[in-house]
Scaffold this motif. Structure first.
Motif, PDB file in Angstrom:
ATOM      1  N   GLN A  63       0.832  -1.202   0.000  1.00 52.38           N
ATOM      2  CA  GLN A  63       0.000   0.000   0.000  1.00 52.38           C
ATOM      3  C   GLN A  63       0.870   1.256   0.000  1.00 52.38           C
ATOM      4  N   THR A  64       2.123   1.089  -0.334  1.00 55.28           N
ATOM      5  CA  THR A  64       3.072   2.201  -0.318  1.00 55.28           C
ATOM      6  C   THR A  64       3.927   2.159  -1.578  1.00 55.28           C
ATOM      7  N   VAL A  65       4.153   3.330  -2.159  1.00 59.92           N
ATOM      8  CA  VAL A  65       5.033   3.448  -3.321  1.00 59.92           C
ATOM      9  C   VAL A  65       6.182   4.387  -2.955  1.00 59.92           C
ATOM     10  N   ILE A  66       7.399   3.902  -3.087  1.00 56.81           N
ATOM     11  CA  ILE A  66       8.593   4.700  -2.805  1.00 56.81           C
ATOM     12  C   ILE A  66       9.209   5.137  -4.127  1.00 56.81           C
ATOM     13  N   ILE A  67       9.394   6.435  -4.285  1.00 51.94           N
ATOM     14  CA  ILE A  67      10.061   6.997  -5.462  1.00 51.94           C
ATOM     15  C   ILE A  67      11.452   7.439  -5.027  1.00 51.94           C
ATOM     16  N   THR A  68      12.471   6.885  -5.662  1.00 54.74           N
ATOM     17  CA  THR A  68      13.823   7.174  -5.200  1.00 54.74           C
ATOM     18  C   THR A  68      14.825   6.977  -6.326  1.00 54.74           C
ATOM     19  N   ARG A  69      16.095   7.045  -5.985  1.00 45.24           N
ATOM     20  CA  ARG A  69      17.176   6.802  -6.941  1.00 45.24           C
ATOM     21  C   ARG A  69      18.385   6.283  -6.179  1.00 45.24           C
ATOM     22  N   LEU A  70      19.289   5.627  -6.892  1.00 47.27           N
ATOM     23  CA  LEU A  70      20.547   5.216  -6.290  1.00 47.27           C
ATOM     24  C   LEU A  70      21.477   6.419  -6.251  1.00 47.27           C
ATOM     25  N   GLU A  71      22.300   6.478  -5.230  1.00 49.33           N
ATOM     26  CA  GLU A  71      23.250   7.573  -5.130  1.00 49.33           C
ATOM     27  C   GLU A  71      24.230   7.534  -6.292  1.00 49.33           C
ATOM     28  N   GLY A  72      24.420   8.670  -6.911  1.00 48.65           N
ATOM     29  CA  GLY A  72      25.403   8.812  -7.976  1.00 48.65           C
ATOM     30  C   GLY A  72      26.168  10.092  -7.732  1.00 48.65           C
ATOM     31  N   ARG A  73      26.255  10.940  -8.759  1.00 51.36           N
ATOM     32  CA  ARG A  73      26.902  12.240  -8.563  1.00 51.36           C
ATOM     33  C   ARG A  73      26.099  13.118  -7.616  1.00 51.36           C
ATOM     34  N   THR A  74      24.781  12.908  -7.598  1.00 51.18           N
ATOM     35  CA  THR A  74      23.932  13.589  -6.627  1.00 51.18           C
ATOM     36  C   THR A  74      23.812  12.704  -5.395  1.00 51.18           C
ATOM     37  N   PRO A  75      24.245  13.185  -4.230  1.00 54.47           N
ATOM     38  CA  PRO A  75      24.196  12.348  -3.024  1.00 54.47           C
ATOM     39  C   PRO A  75      22.768  12.094  -2.553  1.00 54.47           C
ATOM     40  N   VAL A  76      22.609  11.057  -1.754  1.00 57.38           N
ATOM     41  CA  VAL A  76      21.326  10.689  -1.163  1.00 57.38           C
ATOM     42  C   VAL A  76      21.482  10.710   0.352  1.00 57.38           C
ATOM     43  N   PRO A  77      20.530  11.302   1.090  1.00 61.94           N
ATOM     44  CA  PRO A  77      20.629  11.288   2.555  1.00 61.94           C
ATOM     45  C   PRO A  77      20.784   9.860   3.091  1.00 61.94           C
ATOM     46  N   GLU A  78      21.546   9.726   4.166  1.00 65.48           N
ATOM     47  CA  GLU A  78      21.892   8.407   4.696  1.00 65.48           C
ATOM     48  C   GLU A  78      20.660   7.544   4.944  1.00 65.48           C
ATOM     49  N   LYS A  79      19.601   8.134   5.492  1.00 59.80           N
ATOM     50  CA  LYS A  79      18.394   7.362   5.799  1.00 59.80           C
ATOM     51  C   LYS A  79      17.603   6.982   4.551  1.00 59.80           C
ATOM     52  N   GLU A  80      17.987   7.530   3.401  1.00 53.89           N
ATOM     53  CA  GLU A  80      17.279   7.242   2.163  1.00 53.89           C
ATOM     54  C   GLU A  80      18.081   6.326   1.238  1.00 53.89           C
ATOM     55  N   LYS A  81      19.127   5.711   1.745  1.00 57.33           N
ATOM     56  CA  LYS A  81      19.872   4.733   0.956  1.00 57.33           C
ATOM     57  C   LYS A  81      18.926   3.592   0.564  1.00 57.33           C
ATOM     58  N   LEU A  82      19.165   2.998  -0.589  1.00 58.59           N
ATOM     59  CA  LEU A  82      18.278   1.936  -1.054  1.00 58.59           C
ATOM     60  C   LEU A  82      18.144   0.796  -0.056  1.00 58.59           C
ATOM     61  N   ALA A  83      19.236   0.435   0.571  1.00 60.06           N
ATOM     62  CA  ALA A  83      19.183  -0.669   1.532  1.00 60.06           C
ATOM     63  C   ALA A  83      18.242  -0.358   2.694  1.00 60.06           C
ATOM     64  N   SER A  84      18.211   0.908   3.122  1.00 63.49           N
ATOM     65  CA  SER A  84      17.305   1.295   4.213  1.00 63.49           C
ATOM     66  C   SER A  84      15.853   1.266   3.750  1.00 63.49           C
ATOM     67  N   LEU A  85      15.604   1.798   2.556  1.00 63.99           N
ATOM     68  CA  LEU A  85      14.243   1.813   2.033  1.00 63.99           C
ATOM     69  C   LEU A  85      13.742   0.410   1.731  1.00 63.99           C
ATOM     70  N   ALA A  86      14.646  -0.478   1.358  1.00 61.66           N
ATOM     71  CA  ALA A  86      14.259  -1.840   0.994  1.00 61.66           C
ATOM     72  C   ALA A  86      13.656  -2.603   2.162  1.00 61.66           C
ATOM     73  N   SER A  87      13.969  -2.195   3.373  1.00 63.54           N
ATOM     74  CA  SER A  87      13.461  -2.914   4.548  1.00 63.54           C
ATOM     75  C   SER A  87      11.937  -2.895   4.619  1.00 63.54           C
ATOM     76  N   HIS A  88      11.298  -1.942   3.937  1.00 69.36           N
ATOM     77  CA  HIS A  88       9.836  -1.845   3.954  1.00 69.36           C
ATOM     78  C   HIS A  88       9.186  -2.846   3.003  1.00 69.36           C
TER      79      HIS A  88
END
Length: 251
Positions: free
Chosen positions: A131-156
């Motif tokens: 019932q949830t959709v996560i829109i995100t990206r992998l970190e590249g040249r544009t950094p991603v906040p630590e809590k938004e790393k794919l591995a953290s989001l994947a836990s859901h």
């Protein structure tokens, strides 16, 4: 209004909104994101309109064109792919326009993650699956906040739409598995959703990278990981005969 930020949709020229198309037709100046926006949309521009491809421009050069047009009382259509609120880099443009006292409006568009769902004939939010959709990206040249790393989001284990990352698909799948998605989780890669040359690759987290490499897909593609891609699910309560609401009594 001097400047209109227009979401041009995912690629199919018919998927721009009616309002967006009208404003594009009326604009004296068109600045479009040439690396992503379908050039067929330029056919809507009126004869004599000045057209700029922002792929080869800096931010200051884009703003300079807008400022010059505003001073001449001309209307600018700033055309972004999909919906400009998602990885559209419009905030920095709007901030500069605010400082110059140039008025603007944002016209929403159909995002590529929605065109991807249509291409896959997918519902992201199946009852008892996700019932949830996560829109995100992998970190590249544009950094991603630590809590938004794919591995953290994947836990859901929610449905996830991953932008701008297909060229790092090996890293994407490793992060997702390390974060908690089982290796057999279904995943799809859709390149250029809604374009004539649209491609769809389906697989699991364990084999999608190899399948995608075989097709030489390394850009302009959406990654979707979700059990909704192939799962049993509960029927919606909205249409269940025993479920009453303000428009229908329970039966």
């Amino acid at each position: 209004m001097n400047v209109y930020f227009i979401g041009a949709g995912p690629g199919d020229p018919e998927l721009i909104t009616v309002k967006g198309q009208r404003l594009l037709r009326e604009a004296d100046v068109v600045i479009y994101a040439g690396s992503l926006v379908n050039p067929a949309l330029l056919a809507f521009a009126k004869q004599g309109a000045a057209i700029y491809n922002s792929a080869s421009m800096t931010l200051d050069e884009v703003i300079e064109v807008m400022e010059k047009a505003a001073k001449s009382n001309q209307t600018v259509a700033r055309v972004h792919t999909g919906d400009p609120s998602i990885y559209g880099a419009i905030k920095e443009q709007m901030d500069k326009l605010d400082k110059l006292n140039i008025t603007y409006e944002v016209i929403p568009g159909v995002s590529s993650f929605l065109a991807t769902a249509a291409a896959l004939k997918l519902e992201y939010t199946l009852p008892e699956v996700s019932q949830t959709v996560i829109i995100t990206r992998l970190e590249g040249r544009t950094p991603v906040p630590e809590k938004e790393k794919l591995a953290s989001l994947a836990s859901h284990n929610a449905s996830m739409c991953i932008f701008l990352s297909v060229h790092m698909l090996d890293n994407v799948t490793n992060e997702l598995i390390n974060g908690g998605y089982p290796a057999d989780t279904p995943i799809a890669v859709v390149q250029k959703a809604s374009w004539p040359e649209q491609k769809i690759i389906r697989g699991t987290l364990s084999d999608i990278a190899a399948k995608t490499k075989e097709q030489s897909i390394d850009r302009t593609a959406m990654i979707v990981v979700s059990r909704c891609l192939d799962s049993d699910y509960a029927l919606s309560r909205l249409y269940a005969p025993e479920f009453g609401h303000m428009y229908r009594d329970a039966k």
